[in-house]
Design a protein around this motif. Structure first.
Motif, short mmCIF file in Angstrom:
data_model
loop_
_atom_site.label_atom_id
_atom_site.label_comp_id
_atom_site.label_asym_id
_atom_site.label_seq_id
_atom_site.Cartn_x
_atom_site.Cartn_y
_atom_site.Cartn_z
N ALA A 29 0.83 -1.20 0.00
CA ALA A 29 0.00 0.00 0.00
C ALA A 29 0.87 1.25 0.00
O ALA A 29 1.98 1.26 0.53
CB ALA A 29 -0.91 -0.01 1.23
N GLU A 30 0.34 2.31 -0.59
CA GLU A 30 1.01 3.61 -0.61
C GLU A 30 0.06 4.67 -0.06
O GLU A 30 -1.15 4.51 -0.10
CB GLU A 30 1.43 3.99 -2.03
N GLU A 31 0.67 5.75 0.45
CA GLU A 31 -0.15 6.84 0.98
C GLU A 31 0.65 8.14 0.94
O GLU A 31 1.87 8.13 1.12
CB GLU A 31 -0.54 6.52 2.42
N ASP A 32 -0.05 9.24 0.74
CA ASP A 32 0.57 10.56 0.80
C ASP A 32 0.56 11.06 2.24
O ASP A 32 -0.39 10.80 2.98
CB ASP A 32 -0.20 11.56 -0.07
N GLY A 46 4.01 23.30 5.44
CA GLY A 46 5.06 24.24 5.07
C GLY A 46 6.11 23.66 4.13
O GLY A 46 7.01 24.38 3.69
N VAL A 47 6.03 22.36 3.84
CA VAL A 47 7.03 21.71 2.99
C VAL A 47 6.39 21.13 1.73
O VAL A 47 6.87 21.34 0.63
CB VAL A 47 7.78 20.59 3.76
N GLY A 48 5.32 20.38 1.91
CA GLY A 48 4.67 19.73 0.79
C GLY A 48 4.24 18.32 1.14
O GLY A 48 4.17 17.95 2.32
N THR A 49 3.97 17.53 0.12
CA THR A 49 3.48 16.17 0.31
C THR A 49 4.52 15.18 -0.14
O THR A 49 5.12 15.33 -1.21
CB THR A 49 2.18 15.97 -0.50
N VAL A 50 4.73 14.16 0.67
CA VAL A 50 5.59 13.05 0.30
C VAL A 50 4.72 11.81 0.14
O VAL A 50 3.62 11.75 0.68
CB VAL A 50 6.72 12.78 1.34
#
Length: 105
Positions: A12-15, A20-24
């Motif tokens: 499984a993957e998830e954001d 203040g930085v962003g999404t990984v």
């Protein structure tokens, strides 16, 4: 039973949003990867480097990259990322039972 269904990756993957930085984007660890992290006698910071370097999908990060992130980040920034990886990988219960601190603790 089709054996190929057992040997095909199903991680499984998830954001994870970092304010203040962003999404990984991260993924669950495979069983083999999880065993590498939980079976080692590693300092917590090093365990976190190994865990994140295996699970980071976007951006892809090496252990050295994670060490640099640890140095630059505010104290709690990596914790939500580690927690999502642990949840996706089913490591929350194992860490609690074994007394192994969750990375970031």
């Amino acid at each position: 039973m089709d054996k190929s269904l057992l040997t095909k990756a199903r991680l499984a993957e998830e954001d994870v949003e970092l304010p203040g930085v962003g999404t990984v984007r991260v993924r669950a660890l495979s069983r083999a990867e999880a065993m590498k992290v939980t079976d080692r006698e590693l300092p917590v910071a090093r365990m976190e480097q190994v865990l994140l370097s295996m699970a980071m999908v976007d951006p892809v990060m090496s252990e050295a990259d994670v060490a640099e992130w640890q140095t630059a980040a505010p104290g709690g920034e990596l914790e939500p990322v580690v927690e999502v990886i642990q949840r996706l990988s089913g490591l929350e219960k194992k860490a609690a039972k074994s007394g192994v601190p969750a990375p970031g603790e």
